[in-house]
Design a protein around this motif. Sequence first.
Motif, PDB file in Angstrom:
ATOM      1  N   ARG A  89      11.339   1.022  -4.347  1.00 46.95           N
ATOM      2  CA  ARG A  89      10.085   1.365  -3.676  1.00 46.95           C
ATOM      3  C   ARG A  89       9.903   0.578  -2.385  1.00 46.95           C
ATOM      4  NH1 ARG A  89       7.873  -1.129  -8.636  1.00 46.95           N
ATOM      5  NH2 ARG A  89       6.782  -3.081  -8.098  1.00 46.95           N
ATOM      6  N   LEU A  90      10.379  -0.666  -2.321  1.00 43.95           N
ATOM      7  CA  LEU A  90      10.286  -1.424  -1.074  1.00 43.95           C
ATOM      8  C   LEU A  90      11.253  -0.875  -0.021  1.00 43.95           C
ATOM      9  CD1 LEU A  90       9.785  -5.103  -2.266  1.00 43.95           C
ATOM     10  CD2 LEU A  90       8.071  -3.451  -1.481  1.00 43.95           C
ATOM     11  N   ASN A 114       0.827  -1.208   0.000  1.00 47.64           N
ATOM     12  CA  ASN A 114       0.000   0.000   0.000  1.00 47.64           C
ATOM     13  C   ASN A 114       0.861   1.257   0.000  1.00 47.64           C
ATOM     14  OD1 ASN A 114      -3.151   0.009   0.345  1.00 47.64           O
ATOM     15  ND2 ASN A 114      -2.448  -1.861   1.395  1.00 47.64           N
ATOM     16  N   ILE A 115       1.906   1.249   0.824  1.00 46.09           N
ATOM     17  CA  ILE A 115       2.781   2.421   0.913  1.00 46.09           C
ATOM     18  C   ILE A 115       3.536   2.636  -0.384  1.00 46.09           C
ATOM     19  CG2 ILE A 115       4.807   3.365   2.099  1.00 46.09           C
ATOM     20  CD1 ILE A 115       3.815   1.881   4.621  1.00 46.09           C
ATOM     21  N   ALA A 116       3.964   1.552  -1.005  1.00 49.00           N
ATOM     22  CA  ALA A 116       4.789   1.648  -2.217  1.00 49.00           C
ATOM     23  C   ALA A 116       3.983   1.887  -3.487  1.00 49.00           C
ATOM     24  CB  ALA A 116       5.612   0.364  -2.372  1.00 49.00           C
ATOM     25  N   LEU A 117       2.662   1.792  -3.401  1.00 53.69           N
ATOM     26  CA  LEU A 117       1.839   1.898  -4.609  1.00 53.69           C
ATOM     27  C   LEU A 117       2.059   3.191  -5.397  1.00 53.69           C
ATOM     28  CD1 LEU A 117      -0.278   0.597  -6.406  1.00 53.69           C
ATOM     29  CD2 LEU A 117      -2.044   1.613  -4.931  1.00 53.69           C
ATOM     30  N   PRO A 118       2.102   4.375  -4.759  1.00 46.89           N
ATOM     31  CA  PRO A 118       2.346   5.592  -5.545  1.00 46.89           C
ATOM     32  C   PRO A 118       3.690   5.560  -6.283  1.00 46.89           C
ATOM     33  CG  PRO A 118       1.587   6.147  -3.344  1.00 46.89           C
ATOM     34  CD  PRO A 118       1.894   4.687  -3.332  1.00 46.89           C
ATOM     35  N   LEU A 119       4.675   4.891  -5.691  1.00 51.02           N
ATOM     36  CA  LEU A 119       5.996   4.804  -6.310  1.00 51.02           C
ATOM     37  C   LEU A 119       5.977   3.834  -7.491  1.00 51.02           C
ATOM     38  CD1 LEU A 119       8.121   4.737  -3.036  1.00 51.02           C
ATOM     39  CD2 LEU A 119       7.401   6.715  -4.402  1.00 51.02           C
ATOM     40  N   LYS A 120       5.162   2.794  -7.373  1.00 46.51           N
ATOM     41  CA  LYS A 120       5.004   1.866  -8.491  1.00 46.51           C
ATOM     42  C   LYS A 120       4.378   2.590  -9.679  1.00 46.51           C
ATOM     43  CE  LYS A 120       3.049  -2.651  -9.708  1.00 46.51           C
ATOM     44  NZ  LYS A 120       2.276  -3.832  -9.212  1.00 46.51           N
ATOM     45  N   ILE A 121       3.355   3.399  -9.397  1.00 42.53           N
ATOM     46  CA  ILE A 121       2.698   4.167 -10.449  1.00 42.53           C
ATOM     47  C   ILE A 121       3.672   5.164 -11.072  1.00 42.53           C
ATOM     48  CG2 ILE A 121       0.873   5.864 -10.894  1.00 42.53           C
ATOM     49  CD1 ILE A 121      -0.735   4.445  -8.668  1.00 42.53           C
ATOM     50  N   GLU A 146      11.597   2.440   5.070  1.00 37.51           N
ATOM     51  CA  GLU A 146      11.940   3.668   5.800  1.00 37.51           C
ATOM     52  C   GLU A 146      10.697   4.285   6.425  1.00 37.51           C
ATOM     53  OE1 GLU A 146      13.682   6.402   3.104  1.00 37.51           O
ATOM     54  OE2 GLU A 146      15.438   5.180   2.650  1.00 37.51           O
ATOM     55  N   LEU A 147       9.633   4.344   5.651  1.00 44.48           N
ATOM     56  CA  LEU A 147       8.419   4.996   6.112  1.00 44.48           C
ATOM     57  C   LEU A 147       7.684   4.172   7.154  1.00 44.48           C
ATOM     58  CD1 LEU A 147       7.269   6.377   2.652  1.00 44.48           C
ATOM     59  CD2 LEU A 147       8.075   7.719   4.596  1.00 44.48           C
ATOM     60  N   ILE A 148       7.735   2.860   7.038  1.00 38.95           N
ATOM     61  CA  ILE A 148       7.130   2.000   8.053  1.00 38.95           C
ATOM     62  C   ILE A 148       7.774   2.261   9.409  1.00 38.95           C
ATOM     63  CG2 ILE A 148       7.006  -0.410   8.840  1.00 38.95           C
ATOM     64  CD1 ILE A 148       6.520  -1.148   5.851  1.00 38.95           C
ATOM     65  N   ASP A 149       9.066   2.424   9.420  1.00 39.75           N
ATOM     66  CA  ASP A 149       9.775   2.737  10.661  1.00 39.75           C
ATOM     67  C   ASP A 149       9.404   4.139  11.149  1.00 39.75           C
ATOM     68  OD1 ASP A 149      11.870   2.093  12.673  1.00 39.75           O
ATOM     69  OD2 ASP A 149      12.887   3.798  11.739  1.00 39.75           O
ATOM     70  N   ALA A 173       5.255   8.904   0.611  1.00 36.64           N
ATOM     71  CA  ALA A 173       6.125   8.033  -0.185  1.00 36.64           C
ATOM     72  C   ALA A 173       6.975   8.791  -1.193  1.00 36.64           C
ATOM     73  CB  ALA A 173       5.284   6.967  -0.899  1.00 36.64           C
ATOM     74  N   ALA A 174       6.373   9.741  -1.910  1.00 40.14           N
ATOM     75  CA  ALA A 174       7.097  10.456  -2.965  1.00 40.14           C
ATOM     76  C   ALA A 174       7.733  11.743  -2.471  1.00 40.14           C
ATOM     77  CB  ALA A 174       6.151  10.753  -4.129  1.00 40.14           C
ATOM     78  N   SER A 175       7.912  11.882  -1.150  1.00 43.64           N
ATOM     79  CA  SER A 175       8.514  13.077  -0.534  1.00 43.64           C
ATOM     80  C   SER A 175       7.816  14.361  -0.983  1.00 43.64           C
ATOM     81  CB  SER A 175      10.009  13.153  -0.865  1.00 43.64           C
ATOM     82  OG  SER A 175      10.678  12.017  -0.396  1.00 43.64           O
ATOM     83  N   PRO A 176       6.512  14.480  -0.694  1.00 44.85           N
ATOM     84  CA  PRO A 176       5.763  15.646  -1.155  1.00 44.85           C
ATOM     85  C   PRO A 176       6.159  16.920  -0.417  1.00 44.85           C
ATOM     86  CG  PRO A 176       4.431  14.374   0.359  1.00 44.85           C
ATOM     87  CD  PRO A 176       5.676  13.572   0.122  1.00 44.85           C
ATOM     88  N   ALA A 177       5.854  18.043  -1.038  1.00 51.05           N
ATOM     89  CA  ALA A 177       6.058  19.336  -0.384  1.00 51.05           C
ATOM     90  C   ALA A 177       4.893  19.681   0.528  1.00 51.05           C
ATOM     91  CB  ALA A 177       6.226  20.428  -1.433  1.00 51.05           C
ATOM     92  N   LEU A 178       3.726  19.080   0.241  1.00 52.28           N
ATOM     93  CA  LEU A 178       2.494  19.433   0.943  1.00 52.28           C
ATOM     94  C   LEU A 178       1.711  18.178   1.291  1.00 52.28           C
ATOM     95  CD1 LEU A 178       0.289  21.594   1.761  1.00 52.28           C
ATOM     96  CD2 LEU A 178      -0.582  21.356  -0.571  1.00 52.28           C
ATOM     97  N   LEU A 179       1.255  18.104   2.547  1.00 53.08           N
ATOM     98  CA  LEU A 179       0.326  17.064   2.965  1.00 53.08           C
ATOM     99  C   LEU A 179      -1.053  17.696   3.147  1.00 53.08           C
ATOM    100  CD1 LEU A 179       2.016  14.840   5.729  1.00 53.08           C
ATOM    101  CD2 LEU A 179       1.527  14.243   3.355  1.00 53.08           C
TER     102      LEU A 179
END
Length: 359
Positions: free
Chosen positions: A133-134, A118-125, A139-142, A172-178
């Motif tokens: 991506r894994l 689920n976390i890696a899905l945007p990176l797969k796209i 990193e993000l899971i931690d 996941a994609a290191s966004p500038a905005l959440l």
Amino acid sequence: MTLQQTPAGHPADAESGREPVVRLSGVRRHFGQTPAIDGVSLTVRKGEILGLIGRSGAGKSTLIRCLNGLERPDSGSIQIEGREITKLSEEELQPVRRRIGMIFQHFNLLSRKTVEENIALPLKIAGWTKEKRLARAAELIDLVGLSGKARSYPSALSGGQKQRVGIARALAASPALLLSDEATSALDPETTASILELLKDINKRLGVTILLITHEMEVIRTIADRVAVIDAGRIVEEGPVWSVFANPHTETTRNMLSGIRPNLPPHVAARLVGEPSGEAILGVDLSGPDAGNLLAGLSAELPDGFRLVHGGVDHIQQQSVARFFIGIPPAADALARAIAYLQRHGAKVEVLGHDPRHV
């Protein structure tokens, strides 16, 4: 602290030293004859947490959809990191959307994919290799406190854990905005507190800008740097959280704050009369360093004393914010002396009525 405005109605960015990540100018969006957004101008600066609060139907969801390009405004300007997006094609919007992470109220996880998938899905796209991506997902899971859950499925997770997956996916994609859309409204209070603490930590550690959309003032109080109140598609009030809580200017804001600010107890309010009969009941609001010492000084000012009916001192963004309801005895000139003293110290004072039970 007064929120300074530029001629266009935006907070003065030069004052903060941080460039805008989001800038809206005169944005309007109608559905038929109904204005969902009616001339909104708003700036979100790099690295801040701005809380956008309003009731259901106030225009929050439409504003989000305009920010990520799912809705096109009828007029006005929307800039993300300095780029005007209102005229972009769907293809041109894709790199802009990758700079925006979305956190949803109901998580929006894929039930047949694991946490890491689920976390890696945007990176797969986005075309990342499986290895990269894994690694990023790990990193993000931690980061979000889900160590050991990489291979778990959403059905095995609690609501709070699901939202942590949603936050990790948004990052996941290191966004500038959440964009956080009512991210805690489906959670219990204890889980809500932990999610807000996580968002605050992410903001500090990663410097990511957060636009927090909510209808809960307690969420704003806990995490936001600034708050903007939206009502009927318009921003009706904006400022630092402590300042708006201490001195709300609009009825909309006062009503939204009523659940978390001290209010005159109903049984006391019910017996107040207008004529000067008995004890005068004052509503007193003050913020700043004098707030905690206000009543001690008033005791010295009034030889016959006074009665604390309700209220207290809160601390918001390291500022003292006081709201008291006090009774002034019907002694000669006591009311005038009390009001003069309180106003001399910067308090906002309102005579709410008189309590004939206390004479």
